[in-house]
Design a protein around this motif. Structure first.
Motif, PDB file in Angstrom:
ATOM      1  N   GLN A 131      -0.701   5.229  -1.284  1.00  0.00           N
ATOM      2  CA  GLN A 131      -1.213   6.095  -2.298  1.00  0.00           C
ATOM      3  C   GLN A 131      -2.384   7.017  -1.924  1.00  0.00           C
ATOM      4  OE1 GLN A 131      -1.222   4.493  -6.580  1.00  0.00           O
ATOM      5  NE2 GLN A 131      -0.696   2.589  -5.552  1.00  0.00           N
ATOM      6  N   GLY A 132      -3.308   6.363  -1.208  1.00  0.00           N
ATOM      7  CA  GLY A 132      -4.256   7.091  -0.536  1.00  0.00           C
ATOM      8  C   GLY A 132      -4.001   8.089   0.448  1.00  0.00           C
ATOM      9  N   THR A 133      -3.100   7.750   1.195  1.00  0.00           N
ATOM     10  CA  THR A 133      -2.325   8.346   2.115  1.00  0.00           C
ATOM     11  C   THR A 133      -1.900   9.820   1.486  1.00  0.00           C
ATOM     12  OG1 THR A 133      -2.238   6.749   3.761  1.00  0.00           O
ATOM     13  CG2 THR A 133      -0.998   8.840   4.158  1.00  0.00           C
ATOM     14  N   VAL A 134      -0.815   9.543   0.457  1.00  0.00           N
ATOM     15  CA  VAL A 134      -0.268  10.709  -0.308  1.00  0.00           C
ATOM     16  C   VAL A 134      -1.178  11.620  -0.951  1.00  0.00           C
ATOM     17  CG1 VAL A 134       1.163  11.133  -2.121  1.00  0.00           C
ATOM     18  CG2 VAL A 134       1.637   9.328  -0.563  1.00  0.00           C
ATOM     19  N   LYS A 135      -2.354  10.943  -1.272  1.00  0.00           N
ATOM     20  CA  LYS A 135      -3.435  11.739  -1.821  1.00  0.00           C
ATOM     21  C   LYS A 135      -4.380  12.453  -0.762  1.00  0.00           C
ATOM     22  CE  LYS A 135      -3.610   8.727  -5.971  1.00  0.00           C
ATOM     23  NZ  LYS A 135      -4.256   7.566  -6.693  1.00  0.00           N
ATOM     24  N   GLU A 136      -4.271  12.110   0.358  1.00  0.00           N
ATOM     25  CA  GLU A 136      -5.070  12.511   1.310  1.00  0.00           C
ATOM     26  C   GLU A 136      -6.432  12.206   1.486  1.00  0.00           C
ATOM     27  OE1 GLU A 136      -2.427  16.022   3.229  1.00  0.00           O
ATOM     28  OE2 GLU A 136      -3.457  16.902   1.331  1.00  0.00           O
ATOM     29  N   VAL A 175       8.854   7.044  -2.980  1.00  0.00           N
ATOM     30  CA  VAL A 175       7.593   6.832  -2.139  1.00  0.00           C
ATOM     31  C   VAL A 175       7.789   7.729  -0.887  1.00  0.00           C
ATOM     32  CG1 VAL A 175       6.149   5.558  -0.475  1.00  0.00           C
ATOM     33  CG2 VAL A 175       6.791   4.815  -2.965  1.00  0.00           C
ATOM     34  N   TYR A 176       9.440   7.703  -0.338  1.00  0.00           N
ATOM     35  CA  TYR A 176       9.689   8.745   0.775  1.00  0.00           C
ATOM     36  C   TYR A 176       9.350  10.084   0.592  1.00  0.00           C
ATOM     37  CZ  TYR A 176      13.007  11.501   3.472  1.00  0.00           C
ATOM     38  OH  TYR A 176      13.213  12.493   4.184  1.00  0.00           O
ATOM     39  N   LEU A 177       9.793  10.417  -0.674  1.00  0.00           N
ATOM     40  CA  LEU A 177       9.503  11.804  -1.080  1.00  0.00           C
ATOM     41  C   LEU A 177       8.088  12.375  -0.974  1.00  0.00           C
ATOM     42  CD1 LEU A 177      12.468  12.384  -3.622  1.00  0.00           C
ATOM     43  CD2 LEU A 177      12.448  13.377  -1.360  1.00  0.00           C
ATOM     44  N   LYS A 178       7.218  11.241  -1.637  1.00  0.00           N
ATOM     45  CA  LYS A 178       5.614  11.769  -1.718  1.00  0.00           C
ATOM     46  C   LYS A 178       5.377  12.099  -0.220  1.00  0.00           C
ATOM     47  CE  LYS A 178       4.927   8.997  -5.928  1.00  0.00           C
ATOM     48  NZ  LYS A 178       4.710  10.262  -6.841  1.00  0.00           N
ATOM     49  N   ALA A 185       4.728  14.260   7.807  1.00  0.00           N
ATOM     50  CA  ALA A 185       4.807  12.932   7.778  1.00  0.00           C
ATOM     51  C   ALA A 185       6.258  12.772   8.277  1.00  0.00           C
ATOM     52  CB  ALA A 185       4.314  12.087   6.635  1.00  0.00           C
ATOM     53  N   GLU A 186       6.989  13.627   8.196  1.00  0.00           N
ATOM     54  CA  GLU A 186       8.596  13.295   8.354  1.00  0.00           C
ATOM     55  C   GLU A 186       8.857  12.658   9.567  1.00  0.00           C
ATOM     56  OE1 GLU A 186      12.500  13.662   6.996  1.00  0.00           O
ATOM     57  OE2 GLU A 186      10.818  14.580   6.067  1.00  0.00           O
ATOM     58  N   GLU A 187       8.098  12.632  10.724  1.00  0.00           N
ATOM     59  CA  GLU A 187       8.439  11.846  12.134  1.00  0.00           C
ATOM     60  C   GLU A 187       7.904  10.656  12.094  1.00  0.00           C
ATOM     61  OE1 GLU A 187       5.808  13.014  15.466  1.00  0.00           O
ATOM     62  OE2 GLU A 187       5.133  14.896  14.204  1.00  0.00           O
ATOM     63  N   PHE A 188       7.002  10.095  11.035  1.00  0.00           N
ATOM     64  CA  PHE A 188       6.675   8.767  10.801  1.00  0.00           C
ATOM     65  C   PHE A 188       7.513   7.985   9.933  1.00  0.00           C
ATOM     66  CE2 PHE A 188       2.709  11.814  11.251  1.00  0.00           C
ATOM     67  CZ  PHE A 188       2.713  11.590  12.639  1.00  0.00           C
ATOM     68  N   GLN A 203      -0.063   4.368   9.370  1.00  0.00           N
ATOM     69  CA  GLN A 203      -1.503   4.181  10.375  1.00  0.00           C
ATOM     70  C   GLN A 203      -0.997   5.767  10.811  1.00  0.00           C
ATOM     71  OE1 GLN A 203      -0.467   0.581  12.695  1.00  0.00           O
ATOM     72  NE2 GLN A 203      -2.677   0.041  12.026  1.00  0.00           N
ATOM     73  N   LEU A 204       0.362   5.955  11.305  1.00  0.00           N
ATOM     74  CA  LEU A 204       0.486   7.320  12.277  1.00  0.00           C
ATOM     75  C   LEU A 204       0.336   8.514  11.039  1.00  0.00           C
ATOM     76  CD1 LEU A 204       3.182   6.651  14.714  1.00  0.00           C
ATOM     77  CD2 LEU A 204       0.760   6.896  15.018  1.00  0.00           C
ATOM     78  N   ALA A 205       0.451   8.079   9.990  1.00  0.00           N
ATOM     79  CA  ALA A 205       0.424   9.403   9.027  1.00  0.00           C
ATOM     80  C   ALA A 205      -1.260   9.498   8.721  1.00  0.00           C
ATOM     81  CB  ALA A 205       0.974   8.938   7.618  1.00  0.00           C
ATOM     82  N   VAL A 206      -1.880   8.537   8.767  1.00  0.00           N
ATOM     83  CA  VAL A 206      -3.263   8.770   8.467  1.00  0.00           C
ATOM     84  C   VAL A 206      -3.920   9.319   9.858  1.00  0.00           C
ATOM     85  CG1 VAL A 206      -5.637   7.283   8.398  1.00  0.00           C
ATOM     86  CG2 VAL A 206      -3.759   6.962   6.953  1.00  0.00           C
TER      87      VAL A 206
END
Length: 255
Positions: A131-136, A175-178, A185-188, A203-206
């Motif tokens: 959730q924190g990652t999606v909220k950046e 969650v995938y769509l978020k 983040a598609e490649e992760f 981790q890689l998205a962050v």
């Protein structure tokens, strides 16, 4: 006490406590998920002794999977360190210029991120579940530090701590769509046709969020220990009653 030390130089010290059968409650560091608060405090006192500080020097937040961050001052020292009620409210990232204040982050699968800024001496700790990652939260904090604290991105050094691996982090399409809607983040992510689940490397998205903030990739380290598969990991996904790791960072006094 099992602790993974990530940084220990003349200016900064940072690490992550790990699950340890020899310690009370397996070395659980969180007051919000414990059987006996005194045992958690015992673990915290042991960590404090190892770091040559006291528990009153810790700063802990009431994490709510938000994108909120808080600038820690000396008046915040001790918040959440002995009692949950005194923790910094609704905050998932802490940063400070102050020495000898231990910034903390609690996790059991979520991504903990620790960082320091070489030029200014600023330090910080971020808690980024999906959730924190999606909220950046990570990208937003670094943009704030660049704009409001005058931090040049090339001087940041980042340590991403142990977290749930992509193999074990399976989610449904919502969650995938978020993550997909982030645009980077598609490649992760990949889809498992057998289970109908998506797998995400948080981790890689962050890490990508750090890079988008201008932090050089070579100054971002990742601990690929999986909190689900490692015997030294606390995993909420595996055990809803699990304890929590404490990731921590401190600027040494006189720096």
């Amino acid at each position: 006490m099992k602790t993974t030390m990530y940084i220990n130089n003349e200016k900064f010290i940072a690490g992550m406590t790990m699950k340890d059968k020899a310690e009370p409650e397996l070395n659980n560091m969180a007051l919000h998920v414990c059987k006996d608060p005194e045992k958690v405090l015992q673990n915290r006192r042991e960590l404090a002794a190892d770091l040559n500080i006291q528990v009153k020097d810790f700063v802990c937040a009431n994490q709510t999977h938000s994108a909120n961050f808080h600038k820690v001052t000396l008046n915040d020292a001790g918040k959440g360190s002995y009692r949950l009620e005194t923790a910094v409210e609704e905050t998932d990232a802490l940063y400070t210029h102050e020495p000898n204040v231990l910034l903390t982050s609690f996790s059991a699968d979520c991504v903990p991120l620790l960082f320091f800024h070489e030029e200014s001496g600023l330090i910080g700790a971020i808690h980024s579940g999906w959730q924190g990652t999606v909220k950046e939260i990570t990208l937003k904090l670094f943009e704030h530090l660049k704009q409001e604290e005058g931090c040049t991105p090339g001087s940041f050094h980042v340590q991403i701590g142990a977290a749930l691996s992509q193999e074990k982090f399976e989610v449904d399409e919502d969650v995938y769509l978020k993550f997909k809607n982030l645009g980077y983040a598609e490649e992760f992510m990949y889809f498992n046709e057998q289970t109908g689940k998506y797998h995400i490397d948080n981790q890689l998205a962050v890490k990508r969020q750090c890079e988008l903030a201008g932090i050089p990739a070579e100054q971002i380290e990742i601990d690929r220990t999986c909190t689900y598969m490692s015997p030294a990991g606390f995993s909420y996904r595996q055990d809803r009653k699990s304890g929590r790791h404490m990731s921590f960072i401190m600027k040494k006094i006189g720096q």
